[in-house]
Design a protein around this motif. Structure first.
Motif, PDB file in Angstrom:
ATOM      1  N   ASN A 280      32.945 -91.394   2.732  1.00  0.00           N
ATOM      2  CA  ASN A 280      31.991 -92.400   3.174  1.00  0.00           C
ATOM      3  C   ASN A 280      32.601 -93.784   2.965  1.00  0.00           C
ATOM      4  O   ASN A 280      33.678 -93.928   2.380  1.00  0.00           O
ATOM      5  N   ASP A 281      31.932 -94.802   3.448  1.00  0.00           N
ATOM      6  CA  ASP A 281      32.496 -96.163   3.432  1.00  0.00           C
ATOM      7  C   ASP A 281      32.781 -96.671   2.032  1.00  0.00           C
ATOM      8  O   ASP A 281      33.799 -97.318   1.798  1.00  0.00           O
ATOM      9  N   HIS A 282      31.890 -96.409   1.067  1.00  0.00           N
ATOM     10  CA  HIS A 282      32.092 -96.916  -0.298  1.00  0.00           C
ATOM     11  C   HIS A 282      33.346 -96.322  -0.932  1.00  0.00           C
ATOM     12  O   HIS A 282      34.159 -97.032  -1.507  1.00  0.00           O
TER      13      HIS A 282
ATOM     14  N   GLU B  24      28.122 -83.165  -4.984  1.00  0.00           N
ATOM     15  CA  GLU B  24      27.640 -84.187  -5.916  1.00  0.00           C
ATOM     16  C   GLU B  24      27.556 -85.528  -5.203  1.00  0.00           C
ATOM     17  O   GLU B  24      28.318 -85.786  -4.273  1.00  0.00           O
ATOM     18  N   ASP B  25      26.648 -86.401  -5.659  1.00  0.00           N
ATOM     19  CA  ASP B  25      26.551 -87.756  -5.110  1.00  0.00           C
ATOM     20  C   ASP B  25      27.592 -88.691  -5.706  1.00  0.00           C
ATOM     21  O   ASP B  25      28.037 -89.621  -5.060  1.00  0.00           O
ATOM     22  N   LYS B  26      27.962 -88.420  -6.960  1.00  0.00           N
ATOM     23  CA  LYS B  26      28.876 -89.311  -7.677  1.00  0.00           C
ATOM     24  C   LYS B  26      30.105 -88.563  -8.157  1.00  0.00           C
ATOM     25  O   LYS B  26      30.008 -87.454  -8.674  1.00  0.00           O
ATOM     26  N   LEU B  27      31.243 -89.196  -7.978  1.00  0.00           N
ATOM     27  CA  LEU B  27      32.503 -88.702  -8.533  1.00  0.00           C
ATOM     28  C   LEU B  27      32.893 -89.709  -9.609  1.00  0.00           C
ATOM     29  O   LEU B  27      33.536 -90.716  -9.338  1.00  0.00           O
ATOM     30  N   ASP B  28      32.437 -89.430 -10.826  1.00  0.00           N
ATOM     31  CA  ASP B  28      32.633 -90.376 -11.915  1.00  0.00           C
ATOM     32  C   ASP B  28      33.097 -89.650 -13.174  1.00  0.00           C
ATOM     33  O   ASP B  28      33.535 -88.503 -13.108  1.00  0.00           O
ATOM     34  N   ALA B  29      32.987 -90.302 -14.323  1.00  0.00           N
ATOM     35  CA  ALA B  29      33.494 -89.765 -15.585  1.00  0.00           C
ATOM     36  C   ALA B  29      32.816 -88.457 -15.991  1.00  0.00           C
ATOM     37  O   ALA B  29      33.407 -87.652 -16.722  1.00  0.00           O
ATOM     38  N   THR B  30      31.602 -88.204 -15.526  1.00  0.00           N
ATOM     39  CA  THR B  30      30.938 -86.952 -15.882  1.00  0.00           C
ATOM     40  C   THR B  30      31.487 -85.759 -15.090  1.00  0.00           C
ATOM     41  O   THR B  30      31.450 -84.629 -15.564  1.00  0.00           O
ATOM     42  N   ILE B  31      31.993 -86.005 -13.905  1.00  0.00           N
ATOM     43  CA  ILE B  31      32.495 -84.948 -13.023  1.00  0.00           C
ATOM     44  C   ILE B  31      34.019 -84.804 -13.096  1.00  0.00           C
ATOM     45  O   ILE B  31      34.563 -83.716 -12.959  1.00  0.00           O
ATOM     46  N   SER B  32      34.702 -85.891 -13.322  1.00  0.00           N
ATOM     47  CA  SER B  32      36.159 -85.945 -13.235  1.00  0.00           C
ATOM     48  C   SER B  32      36.892 -84.862 -14.036  1.00  0.00           C
ATOM     49  O   SER B  32      37.778 -84.202 -13.491  1.00  0.00           O
TER      50      SER B  32
ATOM     51  N   MET C 145      29.328 -79.407 -12.691  1.00  0.00           N
ATOM     52  CA  MET C 145      29.763 -79.905 -11.396  1.00  0.00           C
ATOM     53  C   MET C 145      29.412 -78.863 -10.341  1.00  0.00           C
ATOM     54  O   MET C 145      29.709 -77.686 -10.494  1.00  0.00           O
ATOM     55  N   LYS C 146      28.798 -79.322  -9.266  1.00  0.00           N
ATOM     56  CA  LYS C 146      28.444 -78.443  -8.163  1.00  0.00           C
ATOM     57  C   LYS C 146      29.492 -78.588  -7.065  1.00  0.00           C
ATOM     58  O   LYS C 146      29.810 -79.708  -6.652  1.00  0.00           O
TER      59      LYS C 146
ATOM     60  N   VAL D 106      29.717 -87.151  -1.348  1.00  0.00           N
ATOM     61  CA  VAL D 106      29.949 -88.150  -2.402  1.00  0.00           C
ATOM     62  C   VAL D 106      29.661 -89.544  -1.854  1.00  0.00           C
ATOM     63  O   VAL D 106      30.234 -89.964  -0.856  1.00  0.00           O
ATOM     64  N   ARG D 107      28.770 -90.245  -2.523  1.00  0.00           N
ATOM     65  CA  ARG D 107      28.388 -91.607  -2.123  1.00  0.00           C
ATOM     66  C   ARG D 107      28.993 -92.671  -3.021  1.00  0.00           C
ATOM     67  O   ARG D 107      29.015 -93.847  -2.688  1.00  0.00           O
ATOM     68  N   TYR D 108      29.473 -92.269  -4.209  1.00  0.00           N
ATOM     69  CA  TYR D 108      29.988 -93.228  -5.190  1.00  0.00           C
ATOM     70  C   TYR D 108      31.150 -92.596  -5.950  1.00  0.00           C
ATOM     71  O   TYR D 108      31.097 -91.412  -6.288  1.00  0.00           O
ATOM     72  N   ALA D 109      32.178 -93.381  -6.189  1.00  0.00           N
ATOM     73  CA  ALA D 109      33.301 -92.941  -7.015  1.00  0.00           C
ATOM     74  C   ALA D 109      33.735 -94.105  -7.894  1.00  0.00           C
ATOM     75  O   ALA D 109      33.556 -95.268  -7.531  1.00  0.00           O
ATOM     76  N   ASP D 110      34.300 -93.768  -9.051  1.00  0.00           N
ATOM     77  CA  ASP D 110      34.838 -94.807  -9.930  1.00  0.00           C
ATOM     78  C   ASP D 110      36.286 -94.467 -10.280  1.00  0.00           C
ATOM     79  O   ASP D 110      36.872 -93.548  -9.710  1.00  0.00           O
ATOM     80  N   SER D 111      36.855 -95.199 -11.221  1.00  0.00           N
ATOM     81  CA  SER D 111      38.266 -95.014 -11.565  1.00  0.00           C
ATOM     82  C   SER D 111      38.534 -93.617 -12.128  1.00  0.00           C
ATOM     83  O   SER D 111      39.610 -93.055 -11.907  1.00  0.00           O
TER      84      SER D 111
END
Length: 124
Positions: A82-84, A18-26, A1-2, A51-56
C-alpha cells in the motif's frame, strides 16, 4: 502473527494477515523466513496487501528475508504494497535494494523469469 503460506515447487508466497508490520510481528516474521529457508525455499514472495503500517522493525524483518534468499541464490519479492509502506521503503532508500512488484501474480512471473535467467547464466 497471522499469515498464510502457499508453497509451490519453485517459490513460496507468504501473505501477512495483519494490519501492522511492527515490533510485535517482526520477530515472528523473521523466524518464519528462517523456517522457509531451512525448508529449502530460496524464492519467497511476501504479499503485503493487508498491511497498512510498517515501522523500522518491520523493515528489518523484510531485509532478513531478502538476505536469506540472496544467500541461497534466490530472489525475495515484495508484492501488493500500500502507499504508506511503499513510501517508507522509498524514504529508507530500500527501493534500490528490494524487489518491489505491484501484484502477487506478477511476482510469480518474476520468480520464473529469475529462474530462467539463472539457468542460462549457469550454462555459460
Amino acid at each position: 502473527m497471522k499469515f498464510t503460506t502457499d508453497k509451490e515447487e519453485k517459490y513460496c508466497i507468504l501473505r501477512l494477515e495483519e494490519d501492522k508490520l511492527d515490533a510485535t510481528i517482526s520477530p515472528q516474521l523473521k523466524a518464519e523466513f528462517v523456517t522457509l529457508h531451512t525448508s529449502g525455499y530460496k524464492n519467497i514472495i511476501l504479499d503485503l496487501s493487508r498491511v497498512r503500517y510498517a515501522d523500522s522493525s518491520g523493515l528489518s524483518s523484510i531485509l532478513t528475508g531478502d538476505r536469506l534468499c540472496k544467500d541461497a541464490g534466490g530472489v525475495f519479492i515484495l508484492s501488493s504494497l500500500n502507499d504508506h509502506v511503499l513510501k517508507l521503503i522509498r524514504i529508507s532508500q530500500l527501493d534500490t535494494v528490494l524487489n518491489l512488484i505491484p501484484t502477487t501474480e506478477e511476482a510469480v512471473d518474476a520468480v520464473f523469469m529469475y529462474e530462467i535467467e539463472n539457468e542460462l547464466r549457469n550454462e555459460e
